[in-house]
Write a protein that holds these residues in place. Structure first.
Motif, PDB file in Angstrom:
ATOM      1  N   GLN A   1      -6.959   6.462   2.353  1.00  0.00           N
ATOM      2  CA  GLN A   1      -8.460   6.687   1.774  1.00  0.00           C
ATOM      3  C   GLN A   1      -9.289   5.712   2.576  1.00  0.00           C
TER       4      GLN A   1
ATOM      5  N   TRP B   1      -9.284   8.862  -5.257  1.00  0.00           N
ATOM      6  CA  TRP B   1     -10.463   8.182  -6.112  1.00  0.00           C
ATOM      7  C   TRP B   1     -11.701   8.115  -5.148  1.00  0.00           C
ATOM      8  N   TRP B   2     -11.514   7.682  -3.842  1.00  0.00           N
ATOM      9  CA  TRP B   2     -12.762   7.491  -3.092  1.00  0.00           C
ATOM     10  C   TRP B   2     -13.351   8.953  -2.599  1.00  0.00           C
TER      11      TRP B   2
ATOM     12  N   ASN C   1      -1.421   0.476   3.658  1.00  0.00           N
ATOM     13  CA  ASN C   1      -1.019   0.489   2.080  1.00  0.00           C
ATOM     14  C   ASN C   1       0.321   0.073   2.005  1.00  0.00           C
TER      15      ASN C   1
ATOM     16  N   ASN D   1      -0.352   6.841  -6.366  1.00  0.00           N
ATOM     17  CA  ASN D   1      -0.925   5.419  -6.589  1.00  0.00           C
ATOM     18  C   ASN D   1      -2.346   6.006  -7.315  1.00  0.00           C
ATOM     19  N   CYS D   2      -2.887   5.170  -7.924  1.00  0.00           N
ATOM     20  CA  CYS D   2      -3.756   5.436  -8.998  1.00  0.00           C
ATOM     21  C   CYS D   2      -3.614   6.387 -10.101  1.00  0.00           C
ATOM     22  N   ASN D   3      -2.395   6.317 -10.402  1.00  0.00           N
ATOM     23  CA  ASN D   3      -1.698   7.096 -11.481  1.00  0.00           C
ATOM     24  C   ASN D   3      -2.048   8.648 -11.030  1.00  0.00           C
ATOM     25  N   SER D   4      -1.894   9.130  -9.931  1.00  0.00           N
ATOM     26  CA  SER D   4      -1.892  10.384  -9.420  1.00  0.00           C
ATOM     27  C   SER D   4      -0.566  11.157  -9.714  1.00  0.00           C
TER      28      SER D   4
ATOM     29  N   GLN E   1       0.641   8.827   0.167  1.00  0.00           N
ATOM     30  CA  GLN E   1      -0.486   8.495  -0.854  1.00  0.00           C
ATOM     31  C   GLN E   1      -0.983   9.756  -1.450  1.00  0.00           C
TER      32      GLN E   1
ATOM     33  N   CYS F   1      -3.420   9.282  -4.116  1.00  0.00           N
ATOM     34  CA  CYS F   1      -4.682   8.936  -4.687  1.00  0.00           C
ATOM     35  C   CYS F   1      -5.966   9.455  -4.170  1.00  0.00           C
TER      36      CYS F   1
END
Length: 405
Positions: A270, A371-372, A301, A397-400, A367, A369
């Protein structure tokens, strides 16, 4: 019927006694009835006590009330449990706690070490669910050769350790390989770690100042100082992973390290560091810092890391970079202020000294996530997120959500 006649005869004489005598006679009658009733069940005080003790013994056999200062090992072979020999010391001295083993493990066996953070899991159903996915998928795909042992290290608090011991009994039940489980006390490790990483925490921790409890998030940075020198290689893994291949294959990546590399790690997928290095990028518009792969330096990461502890100990450059003055110098040079602990530190020194790192293929830490993408970087997001080639490990990650097999 004899009991009833006896009671009737006693009750027939009640009228001749005073009230208190009536009470005494009634109690005696009930005692006689109770004696005969329990006698008819063929039970006595001794047999009842025996049953209670057996129940307590069964209950206690399902618990592992291990003192964290004591090395407690259980050998699990063909469904039986017996005391195992000492074997090779792979832990961290007094931080060692519960140990569990499966198979006839010898001191000469080759050990593959993997470490996971396992704190506050007892308070989080989400972490428990992630741990289940990680361990069951690891066991499903895990295969090791004869004479090889997978050593699973967990850095944990007491309550989470007790839960973890119970969960692992289920998750490792179908393991086809020999394994050893070691729990390390998070308090003991933090006490060793804090003096080493205290100065860098203000640059890479959320909030301001160095918080003692945050030190454990820098364990990978100084693990070569914490673990015994006999331990040369270890893989550090997040809990929110799902394995799609044999974890043994991950350890083979150590053999691909170029000279000078001390850590194997996957790039960040990300534009996290495009954002974090914004000021440096503004002052240096031609920089590769924060640019996407393959031409840029997107950062790292830390969900999957290969730590060559022997190389970390031997690298004068790496250990110089741990000094507070050098950390502050680089943080100022790159205008860097992070909040992701060890990942930020590795990213920052990787901008200056990429030769310290071996780049793991993105499939080893795919990964998920996004979010970004929804927070200001949708136009460039896919440049970072793209990962060609096979996926070996998913990272939720980030609850994905993680895709089903």
């Amino acid at each position: 019927m004899g009991i009833l006649r006896l009671v009737a005869r006693i009750m027939g004489r009640i009228s001749t006694f005073r009230s208190y005598q009536f009470v005494l006679l009634l109690a005696a009658a009930l005692a006689v009835v109770a004696f005969y009733y329990f006698g008819s069940e063929k039970q006595n005080f001794s047999s009842t006590t025996k049953r209670i003790k057996q129940t307590q013994a069964s209950h206690n056999s399902n618990r592992n009330d291990a003192d964290l200062t004591v090395d407690t090992r259980l050998s699990q072979t063909a469904g039986s449990e017996e005391q195992a020999g000492e074997g090779q010391d792979v832990g961290g001295g007094e931080s060692d706690g519960f140990r569990s083993k499966k198979g006839d493990i010898a001191a000469a066996d080759q050990r593959y070490h993997a470490l996971m953070m396992f704190t506050k899991v007892d308070k989080s159903r989400s972490l428990q669910d992630k741990f289940r996915v990680a361990m069951l998928s690891m066991v499903k795909h895990g295969h090791f050769l004869k004479g090889e042992v997978l050593v699973l290290h967990f850095v944990s608090d007491q309550a989470s350790q007790e839960l973890g011991e119970r969960m692992l009994q289920e998750f490792l039940l179908d393991a086809t390989f020999k394994y050893e489980v070691v729990f390390h006390d998070v308090v003991a490790l933090t006490q060793k770690l804090f003096p080493i990483v205290e100065a860098m925490q203000k640059h890479f921790s959320a909030g301001s100042g160095a918080y003692y409890s945050d030190a454990i998030f820098f364990l990978s940075v100084a693990m070569h100082h914490i673990m015994p020198e006999s331990l040369l290689r270890i893989v550090q893994l997040d809990l929110d992973l799902k394995y799609r291949t044999n974890i043994r294959d991950l350890f083979q990546e150590f053999d691909q390290f170029p000279p000078g590399a001390v850590i194997g790690i996957t790039r960040e997928m990300q534009p996290v560091y495009r954002h974090t290095f914004w000021q440096y990028r503004k002052e240096n518009p031609q920089t590769r810092v924060g640019e996407p792969f393959p031409d840029g330096l997107p950062g790292f990461n830390s969900g999957v890391m290969l730590l060559d502890l022997g190389a970390m100990r031997a690298s004068a450059l790496y250990n110089q970079l741990l000094k507070p003055s050098n950390v502050a110098k680089l943080a100022d040079q790159y205008r860097f202020r992070g909040h992701l602990g060890d990942q930020d530190f590795f990213t920052m020194i990787g901008m200056e000294h990429p030769e310290l790192f071996y780049s793991l293929a993105c499939g080893w830490n795919r990964q998920l996530c996004t979010w970004w993408r929804d927070h200001g970087y949708g136009d460039v997001f896919q440049l970072y997120y793209r990962c060609d080639g096979p996926v070996y490990i998913y990272h939720g990650n980030c609850n994905s959500p993680i895709p089903d097999d």
